[in-house]
Enzyme design. Structure first.
Site, PDB file in Angstrom:
ATOM      1  N   GLY A 190      53.643 -37.764   9.259  1.00 23.30           N
ATOM      2  CA  GLY A 190      52.550 -38.603   9.760  1.00 23.30           C
ATOM      3  C   GLY A 190      52.168 -38.190  11.165  1.00 23.30           C
ATOM      4  O   GLY A 190      53.037 -38.065  12.040  1.00 23.30           O
ATOM      5  N   ALA A 225      51.095 -38.456  16.832  1.00 21.93           N
ATOM      6  CA  ALA A 225      50.592 -37.465  17.789  1.00 21.93           C
ATOM      7  C   ALA A 225      51.244 -37.678  19.159  1.00 21.93           C
ATOM      8  O   ALA A 225      51.584 -36.715  19.859  1.00 21.93           O
ATOM      9  CB  ALA A 225      49.069 -37.565  17.893  1.00 21.93           C
ATOM     10  N   LYS A 268      57.912 -50.969   9.023  1.00 19.70           N
ATOM     11  CA  LYS A 268      58.479 -52.307   8.790  1.00 19.70           C
ATOM     12  C   LYS A 268      58.383 -52.755   7.334  1.00 19.70           C
ATOM     13  O   LYS A 268      59.280 -53.384   6.802  1.00 19.70           O
ATOM     14  CB  LYS A 268      57.797 -53.340   9.680  1.00 19.70           C
ATOM     15  CG  LYS A 268      56.299 -53.501   9.408  1.00 19.70           C
ATOM     16  CD  LYS A 268      55.502 -53.398  10.668  1.00 19.70           C
ATOM     17  CE  LYS A 268      54.044 -53.123  10.310  1.00 19.70           C
ATOM     18  NZ  LYS A 268      53.226 -52.799  11.447  1.00 19.70           N
ATOM     19  N   VAL A 305      59.795 -52.977  14.666  1.00 20.17           N
ATOM     20  CA  VAL A 305      59.593 -54.362  15.123  1.00 20.17           C
ATOM     21  C   VAL A 305      59.334 -54.378  16.627  1.00 20.17           C
ATOM     22  O   VAL A 305      60.105 -53.804  17.398  1.00 20.17           O
ATOM     23  CB  VAL A 305      60.831 -55.246  14.842  1.00 20.17           C
ATOM     24  CG1 VAL A 305      60.544 -56.694  15.217  1.00 20.17           C
ATOM     25  CG2 VAL A 305      61.258 -55.153  13.394  1.00 20.17           C
ATOM     26  N   ILE A 331      59.129 -52.810  22.630  1.00 21.47           N
ATOM     27  CA  ILE A 331      60.207 -53.716  23.049  1.00 21.47           C
ATOM     28  C   ILE A 331      61.487 -53.312  22.325  1.00 21.47           C
ATOM     29  O   ILE A 331      61.518 -53.303  21.092  1.00 21.47           O
ATOM     30  CB  ILE A 331      59.872 -55.174  22.676  1.00 21.47           C
ATOM     31  CG1 ILE A 331      58.526 -55.585  23.290  1.00 21.47           C
ATOM     32  CG2 ILE A 331      60.977 -56.115  23.104  1.00 21.47           C
ATOM     33  CD1 ILE A 331      58.026 -56.930  22.774  1.00 21.47           C
ATOM     34  N   GLY A 387      39.428 -53.046  19.169  1.00 19.25           N
ATOM     35  CA  GLY A 387      40.490 -52.200  18.617  1.00 19.25           C
ATOM     36  C   GLY A 387      41.817 -52.913  18.450  1.00 19.25           C
ATOM     37  O   GLY A 387      42.834 -52.280  18.187  1.00 19.25           O
ATOM     38  N   ASP A 396      52.646 -59.257   7.904  1.00 16.85           N
ATOM     39  CA  ASP A 396      53.259 -58.317   8.846  1.00 16.85           C
ATOM     40  C   ASP A 396      54.372 -58.996   9.639  1.00 16.85           C
ATOM     41  O   ASP A 396      55.458 -58.436   9.823  1.00 16.85           O
ATOM     42  CB  ASP A 396      52.160 -57.787   9.787  1.00 16.85           C
ATOM     43  CG  ASP A 396      52.719 -56.908  10.883  1.00 16.85           C
ATOM     44  OD1 ASP A 396      52.979 -55.720  10.601  1.00 16.85           O
ATOM     45  OD2 ASP A 396      52.914 -57.400  12.011  1.00 16.85           O
ATOM     46  N   LYS A 409      58.579 -58.230   9.655  1.00 18.87           N
ATOM     47  CA  LYS A 409      59.394 -58.024  10.859  1.00 18.87           C
ATOM     48  C   LYS A 409      60.508 -59.065  10.951  1.00 18.87           C
ATOM     49  O   LYS A 409      61.624 -58.753  11.365  1.00 18.87           O
ATOM     50  CB  LYS A 409      58.497 -58.052  12.091  1.00 18.87           C
ATOM     51  CG  LYS A 409      57.550 -56.849  12.142  1.00 18.87           C
ATOM     52  CD  LYS A 409      56.423 -57.080  13.139  1.00 18.87           C
ATOM     53  CE  LYS A 409      55.530 -55.835  13.250  1.00 18.87           C
ATOM     54  NZ  LYS A 409      54.291 -56.135  14.009  1.00 18.87           N
TER      55      LYS A 409
END
Lengths: 435, 435
Positions: free
Chosen positions: B10, B16, B105, B132, B136, B187, B201, B205
């Site tokens: 990926g 990137a 995740k 997750v 952090i 965005g 989502d 997590k």
């Protein structure tokens, strides 16, 4: 598998909590350590003092250095505090080929280079999560979790006593002396609080964090420090009026070619920002790194439970073998490392809070503003309250200003000149703003 | 020493950024890894797409499974996202004896047991800090820094899109639809935001964090979830009036013998408390553990830089050998682990925010209060504004209440009964309070 034998140096509140949790065979410590852990030897000052722990009498010793060197001990946990005999005991442990876990910030800040050189010679690790931030796993966060980052800045509340006192002063309008007495009554300040309130303890911790985040051989003596013991409650109230809270901050900031900024000082933090909202005895560390950006971690910075959490986390790290790998990867306190290049006041720029005691007569504000302007310091806001009924004709009145961003060198020079004006009663108060 | 060869699966924005930082030979990643690291193979969807990276064309491949199994690759970094082909590629890597770093995740939440069983069979590690909380280091904090703790509770903001939308709704009074459009423009939300805004989502997590903190084999389907997509701006405004902020929280709480409470839901958090002050796209995790007490960690929960920080931190952990030790010590997703005992609504107690649409006529408040009382729910405060000039005689008017602590089962039954009253327009709104 052989059980792991611990030599515990010090059985105060933290030591007793560590002992209790090591003895809990069904707790998370035992599970995560993955091996049986036994308290082989415990060094205490008084063998007869009862501690509510069922330790066999032959486990207790009054000779920490003998415990540290005892061949029956695999890992030494140093929780005595202070420089000696902790330093000699830790060196004895390392020389005897044992890993060491310590929560001793003064020892690391002053003798880190010596201890880590001894650890490298014997191929052992010194783990020290408990030395900074109590239960907050800040050493692990900076050294492991954020290991891929280039740190740019750090601002931290590292002394729970000071934060408790400042919170009380802000909330209840207490004077420093009253807030200190309250903190002592509630057990948040020691009978002799000097090393906490004059910033020494915070400087010890900043020296350790700066070493870790910036790879710089920082010792406490390099860090300009100002405590909270000279703070006046008036400044806390004016700061609140301007939308700020006063916190004793440890600050480290990389100014690139200009060098590293280090300081311990009470500073203004905007209300609502994460550091401003850390109240009571809590600690918090905000770091800015590339590529992670800004990160904050906070929690209880002292106390038996939190510090035991850090010490036992280190102990697990040592037992499973991670600590040795971390020690190698971090290469802390490298030998013959040059001291960091510290940046000069002209390279440090920021906003400042100023309070002058001035004669209450026409033209004074103008002449102060003129001096500031001559030194490239421009004024963002001014507070001057009408003294009203309390007005005594000759009493000096307070004049509070918030500046725009200026260099520390210019502020130094301006304050110096202002304090020589006849209409100003020196010394004027100046506190930096942490933006 | 041989260089370490990475197979990167990926090359989106995170991939990137990881590639760019791995290629930076003088950065902290290179220093901390302590060995040369080379990007041996990179699996992409389109080999010809330019990515501003100077990668030799023979490094690129369109077959992630071939890259994962390539004998020239030592460590596989999976940043494709989604279940397939990520799952097959990760399994291929583990079967070929490679360690894996992933930020996926959904894959972990749904197939963690399968992946960790494969990792154990081959004696390899799966590191997943990036899965997750973005940058952090929460996995490292819970699994290593706080490893000696028995976790009691966790409340976390884990989805930056939702937190951004809720912050906009609170600050500017926008409707959910308007705030979503703004987030998309800036965005912070994808064109199809469903999995973010419906709580999926966050539940992914939470499943991972609960596995880590409570050693419970949690899958997403066990977690009752409510998103922010049905939230009305009126409730955010009333909450603010009562002194609260609404946050989409992932909550896990150990109720001892009664079992584990798990949920994803918008909940009220008192203003000024640390979680309430986490605004915009940031994430934060508050944990309560014994002996450490309450700890909070916050920062950027998404984005190329923060996620790359987490992925590279994992990569250092794998390269220096720490990840393998951590994997063994944590024993995550153990085989044949029973599902956690989930606690029933009668065992979960808390305060609740309620909003009813009622007929504006005498006695309605009384009958609602009576139903609540019959179900042991007592009222702490009430807001009913005079509808004033907008008053249309037959239009329903809002009635807002904050309850004292009550059991979820009692609240369920009370709301059910109230929604059957003729003077109430169902469904009534109910949000829990996180105290």
């Amino acid at each position: 598998m052989q059980p792991v034998s611990i030599g515990l140096l010090g059985l105060g509140t933290v030591g007793a909590e560590v002992a209790r949790l090591v003895e809990d065979r069904n707790g998370p410590f035992a599970t995560r350590a993955g091996r049986e852990v036994v308290l082989k030897k415990v060094a205490v000052r008084d063998r007869l003092k009862s501690r509510g722990l069922a330790l066999p009498i032959d486990v207790l010793s009054t000779d920490p250095i003998a415990v540290a060197a005892d061949p029956a001990v695999d890992i030494v946990v140093e929780l005595m505090g202070g420089i000696e005999p902790a330093r000699t005991a830790v060196l004895a442990a390392l020389e005897a080929g044992k890993d060491v876990v310590t929560a001793n910030k003064a020892l690391l800040a002053e003798h880190g280079a010596e201890l880590f050189a001894a650890a490298r010679r014997s191929g052992r690790a010194v783990a020290f999560e408990g030395a900074v931030g109590g239960g907050i796993p800040i050493i692990n966060t900076i050294g492991v979790g954020l290991a891929a980052n280039r740190f740019k800045a750090m601002a931290a509340i590292l002394n729970g006593t000071c934060n408790f006192i400042l919170s009380s002063m802000a909330r209840s309008g207490l004077s420093y002396a009253e807030a200190l007495r309250q903190a002592q009554r509630l057990g948040y300040a020691e009978a002799d609080p000097t090393l906490d309130v004059d910033g020494t303890d915070t400087a010890h911790k900043l020296a350790i964090l700066a070493q870790l985040a910036f790879g710089a051989s920082v010792t406490t003596s390099m860090i300009p420090k100002q405590g909270i013991d000279t703070l006046q409650s008036a400044d806390i109230q004016y700061a609140a009026e301007l939308g700020y809270t006063v916190k004793l901050l440890a600050v480290a900031r990389d100014h690139g070619d200009a060098g590293l900024e280090l300081r311990v000082a009470p500073r203004l933090v905007r209300k609502g920002s994460p550091l401003a909202e850390v109240s009571g005895p809590d600690n918090a560390i905000r770091t800015v790194g590339d590529p992670v950006g800004s990160t904050l971690i906070s929690g209880q910075g002292a106390g038996a439970g939190p510090t035991a959490s850090a010490v036992l986390g280190d102990l697990i790290d040592v037992i499973v073998g991670r600590a040795a790998l971390t020690a190698r990867s971090l290469a802390l306190w490298p030998e013959a490392a040059p001291p960091p290049r510290l940046c000069s006041p002209k390279d440090v720029r920021g906003r400042a809070y100023l309070r002058f005691s001035i004669a209450d007569r026409p033209g004074v504000l103008g002449s102060i503003a003129q001096v500031l302007g001559r030194h490239n310091v421009s004024i963002a806001s001014v507070i001057q309250h009408d003294p009203g009924e309390d007005d005594q004709p000759d009493a000096p009145v307070p004049l509070v200003m918030m500046t725009h961003v200026a260099s520390e060198a210019d502020l130094d020079a301006a304050l110096d000149a202002i304090d020589r004006l006849l209409v100003v009663s020196p010394p004027s108060v100046r506190l930096g703003v942490e933006d």
